[in-house]
Scaffold this active site. Structure first.
Site, mmCIF file in Angstrom:
data_model
loop_
_atom_site.group_PDB
_atom_site.id
_atom_site.type_symbol
_atom_site.label_atom_id
_atom_site.label_comp_id
_atom_site.label_asym_id
_atom_site.label_seq_id
_atom_site.Cartn_x
_atom_site.Cartn_y
_atom_site.Cartn_z
ATOM 1 N N SER A 127 3.088 6.600 -6.116
ATOM 2 C CA SER A 127 4.030 5.973 -5.194
ATOM 3 C C SER A 127 3.468 4.790 -4.406
ATOM 4 C CB SER A 127 4.621 6.976 -4.207
ATOM 5 O OG SER A 127 5.148 8.085 -4.895
ATOM 6 N N SER A 166 5.875 7.649 -10.079
ATOM 7 C CA SER A 166 5.589 6.798 -8.928
ATOM 8 C C SER A 166 6.853 6.551 -8.124
ATOM 9 C CB SER A 166 5.013 5.456 -9.407
ATOM 10 O OG SER A 166 4.541 4.683 -8.327
ATOM 11 N N ASP A 168 8.537 4.496 -5.681
ATOM 12 C CA ASP A 168 8.322 3.162 -5.141
ATOM 13 C C ASP A 168 9.529 2.747 -4.293
ATOM 14 O OD1 ASP A 168 5.943 3.064 -6.659
ATOM 15 O OD2 ASP A 168 7.089 2.442 -8.425
#
Length: 349
Positions: free
Chosen positions: A239, A277, A279
Site C-alpha cells: 500500500s 497494494s 493505494d
C-alpha cells in the site's frame, strides 16, 4: 567523498541534495506539505530496535475549527486493498472533517477511536464525527499483530503537530515501511505553480510501502544492481497513502482530479500497482469556501504540481530512510548513495 561509506554511516538526505530535481516548477520554502499555510504534521515513533518499527503520522489542517467544520476534499482509490476509515463520507459529501491520521494496518481501528476522542474533545456538543485514518502494512519489519498503537500515541502526534519541515524516512507511520525493494517511510514535497497570474501552493505527504522497481528520472534501479547479493524479497505490495493539500480554490470534483494524479505519480517511481497494494490519495483545499473554483481549463499547472510533488515526496521517503532490521530477522536496506551515483545507468548526480 568516500564512496565506500555504508548507508548507516552516512547522513541521509533528500532527493535534491543528491542532485535529483523533479520538474521545473518552484518548490515552497520548505519543499513540504507544511508550505500550505495552516497544514501541520506530527509524528509518534515506536521503535524498540528489534520487533517493533511502527508509529503514527498526523496531518492536521488548522483551518478545521468549531466555526469551519469541513474542508472541500476528495479521495481516489487506485487499488482498494486497504482500510481507509472515513473515506465513504468524504466521497459522499466532498468534505474532510478531521485531521488525517496514518498508521499500520492492524492499528488503524484503534487510531480511529483515538482520533474520535480528539474530535469529541474539541466539539463537546457534536453528535456525529468522521475520523479519517489511512494505513499501510508494515508487517515485514514490525510485529504488526501486537497492535502497539494506543490512544496516547495518536493524541501525541495530533497535539504535537507543527509547521516547519516534517521529519522524513523512518519516522511515525513510516518507521517500518518498505517500497520498491528498499527501506522507505514518510516523504514530503511541495510546488508553487502560478494560475492566471496568482501563485498557489500544492503539498504532498506520502507513507510509502509498495512494490515495483525503483525508478529515478525514468531510469530503473533494481535492488540487485544497487546492492549486489541482495534480492528483492520484501512483499510485492503493501500500500501507499498519499495526502495532497493545497490553498488553491477547488471544489470536491476538481480535488478528485488532483487525487487521481497523485496515484498516477506513483508510476513515475516504478510502482507495480500489485493486487495486494492498497493505494489511496486524499486531496483537500484550505481555500476560503466563498472563493470561486479555478476553471478546469486553467488547472494544468496544478496537475503538474501534484505529479511533481508526489514523485519527489516518494523519492524523499526512500532517500531519507535508513537500513532497518526487524521482526524475524528481516532486513530492509536503505538506497545506497554511492551505488546510486556510481552506477553506469543511474542519473548523473
Amino acid at each position: 567523498m568516500d564512496n565506500h561509506l555504508t548507508p548507516s554511516t552516512r547522513a541521509r538526505v533528500r532527493a535534491r541534495a543528491l542532485g535529483i530535481v523533479v520538474g521545473a516548477l518552484p518548490t515552497g520554502p520548505l519543499n513540504a506539505i507544511s508550505d500550505v499555510e495552516g497544514v501541520l504534521v506530527g509524528h509518534t515513533t515506536i521503535d524498540d530496535g528489534v520487533d517493533l518499527h511502527t508509529g503514527v503520522t498526523a496531518i492536521v489542517p488548522q483551518h478545521l475549527t468549531t466555526e469551519r467544520r469541513g474542508l472541500s476534499a476528495a479521495v481516489y482509490t487506485g487499488n482498494g486493498y486497504g482500510k481507509l476509515v472515513g473515506s465513504t463520507q468524504i466521497d459522499e459529501l466532498g468534505m474532510l472533517e478531521s485531521p488525517v491520521v496514518l498508521t499500520a494496518t492492524l492499528s488503524a481501528f484503534r487510531a480511529a477511536d483515538a482520533l474520535l476522542s480528539y474530535l469529541m474533545d474539541r466539539c463537546p456538543d457534536g453528535l456525529s464525527f468522521n475520523p479519517v485514518v489511512g494505513e499501510t502494512n508494515d508487517g515485514f519489519l514490525s510485529d504488526i499483530r501486537r497492535r502497539p498503537i494506543i490512544e496516547r500515541h495518536v493524541l501525541d502526534a495530533l497535539e504535537g503537530a507543527s509547521g516547519g519541515l516534517p521529519a522524513e524516512g523512518c519516522v511515525g507511520a513510516g518507521t517500518g515501511t518498505t517500497a520498491l525493494g528498499f527501506k522507505a517511510g514518510i516523504g514530503t514535497s511541495s510546488r508553487q505553480p502560478v494560475v492566471d497570474g496568482t501563485p498557489v501552493t500544492v503539498g504532498a505527504l506520502v507513507q510509502a510501502n509498495f512494490g515495483g522497481v525503483l525508478t529515478v528520472r525514468g531510469i530503473p534501479m533494481p535492488v540487485d544492481e544497487l546492492i549486489p547479493g541482495v534480492t528483492q524479497h520484501e512483499p510485492t505490495g503493501n500500500s501507499c497513502m498519499i495526502v495532497v493539500a493545497t490553498d488553491a480554490p477547488l471544489d470536491a470534483r476538481q480535488l478528485g482530479r488532483l487525487a487521481r494524479r497523485a496515484i498516477f505519480a506513483m508510476g513515475r517511481v516504478g510502482a507495480s500497482y500489485s493486487n495486494g497494494s492498497g493505494d489511496y490519495a486524499i486531496a483537500f483545499t484550505t481555500a476560503p469556501p466563498q472563493l470561486p473554483p479555478i476553471p478546469d481549463d486553467r488547472l494544468n499547472p496544478v496537475f503538474a504540481a501534484v505529479m511533481d510533488s508526489v514523485e519527489e515526496a516518494l523519492l524523499n521517503s526512500l532517500f531519507t530512510a535508513t537500513t532497518t532490521m526487524g521482526v524475524r530477522g528481516h532486513t530492509s536496506h536503505a538506497v545506497p548513495y554511492d551505488r546510486l551515483s556510481g552506477n553506469s545507468t543511474s542519473p548523473h548526480l
